[in-house]
Design an enzyme around this catalytic site. Sequence first.
Site, PDB file in Angstrom:
ATOM      1  CE  LYS A  17      -6.241  -2.010   5.253  1.00 24.07           C
ATOM      2  NZ  LYS A  17      -5.360  -1.094   4.514  1.00 24.07           N
ATOM      3  CD  GLU A  54      -3.009   0.920   2.293  1.00 21.34           C
ATOM      4  OE1 GLU A  54      -3.313  -0.199   2.746  1.00 21.34           O
ATOM      5  OE2 GLU A  54      -3.468   1.987   2.736  1.00 21.34           O
TER       6      GLU A  54
HETATM    7  C1  MEV Z   1      -5.944   2.617   5.012  1.00 19.45           C
HETATM    8  O1  MEV Z   1      -5.146   1.529   4.656  1.00 19.45           O
HETATM    9  C2  MEV Z   1      -6.018   2.746   6.507  1.00 19.45           C
HETATM   10  C3  MEV Z   1      -6.950   3.828   7.046  1.00 19.45           C
HETATM   11  O2  MEV Z   1      -8.256   3.647   6.494  1.00 19.45           O
HETATM   12  C4  MEV Z   1      -6.959   3.687   8.534  1.00 19.45           C
HETATM   13  C5  MEV Z   1      -7.987   4.543   9.243  1.00 19.45           C
HETATM   14  O3  MEV Z   1      -9.007   4.915   8.651  1.00 19.45           O
HETATM   15  O4  MEV Z   1      -7.741   4.844  10.429  1.00 19.45           O
HETATM   16  C6  MEV Z   1      -6.482   5.189   6.603  1.00 19.45           C
END
Ligand code: MEV
Length: 432
Positions: A273, A85
């Site tokens: 996540k 990512e």
């Molecule tokens: C993206 O990989 C992770 C986020 O969605 C985490 C969050 O929303 O805290 C940016």
Amino acid sequence: MQKTVEGFSKLSKEEKIDWIAHNCTTNPERTKTTLAQYWNHDRELQKTHDEFIENTLTNYYLPFAVAPNFLLNGKVFTIPMIIEESSVVAAASKAAKFWLTRGGFKTTILGTEKVGQVHFIHHGEKNTLIDFIKEITPRFYEGTEAITRNMKKRGGGITAISLRDKTEGLQGYYQLHCTFETLDAMGANFINSCLEQFAKTLKEEAAKTALELEVIMSILSNYVPNCLVRAEVSCPISTAKGDTTVSADFAKRFVQAVAIAKSEPFRAVTHNKGIMNGIDAVVLATGNDFRAVEAGVHAFAAKDGNYSSLTHAEIKDGLFTFWIEVPLALGTVGGLTSLHPLVKLALEILQNPSAKELMQITAVAGLAQNFAALRSLVTTGIQKGHMKMHLLNMLNQLGASEQEKRQLVDYFKERTVSNASVKEGLELIRKQ
Ligand code: MEV
């Protein structure tokens, strides 16, 4: 429809590729070229990788990156991360730098207990079973002597064996709930070997006394709520801008964001996540089992009956504190650690940590990642930074040349990145 195949695992690698290319793809020659492109020229190295699993066709690359400048209990670490990512490593690095001038990360090990269970069925008298298990418990230790000898010499081994009555949930269901200290090893093989020996002893001893029980299975648990690490950052809040404090308004919004993740599972899952973006990247880089870690962490996030945030935040007496408590069963010996050259290198970059140190580093990567995400979410929004990092992927997809990429990275410094705007930008400079 695809064909079935007999004895696939016995074919040579070339034969397997040939079978796949002709039976599962439309362009066999292209398939063969694509697979061959990722082979390592070093035959020995390729063989090592081929033998990790069965039916290997090629290697699957993911970027191996590092996030520098992590100050952890007063010591600086550069953290290796494996992840696809775009914005994760940049976010980790930014969070590390942010906390570098604000006292860094503080970590504590809260426990290192691993768990395994022998699940069995017994429909007889409960008290008879209790007495029987009490009497044969020394046999469990004696029976595993050969397996535990080395671990015991180093200070680890079996720490407890207890009988648990689970009949409320399932008729006749009991278990030997066993705990272990596996030191620097993740310990899956050690634990499972001990458990299978316990099961054998249990069956043999039961047969001697004509006590009826049926062992169903013996396996470690990836739920390790007492193999727990805490990581924390804190600094004063202030009205003035500075690199040793955070603003009161930011701290308030941040604490609210964490409170939302604590009370709302839809948000908690995404929040966690983001934490796992950091944790998994280190777990992978150090050759640990990310599925085990994921399963255990999410079970822990639901331990109070509601899926909730793994991190916590508060403002108290003018101090902003943000912390995580997370179960991490990790190893720095055994498994892939001595087999995979990049895992060895990742551990070297981390200054060859013990398993306890690796738990702390990994928890910090998770906390840093969550900090970076929430910091963006409660200020600029996530897309600004995310899409900037994604820009190169989009340009590669659109077939931009190196020069076009340089021009467009510059062009988007002051503009919003989106699929449409990147296409437009590329068309624009091509026209020029
Ligand atoms: C993206 O990989 C992770 C986020 O969605 C985490 C969050 O929303 O805290 C940016």
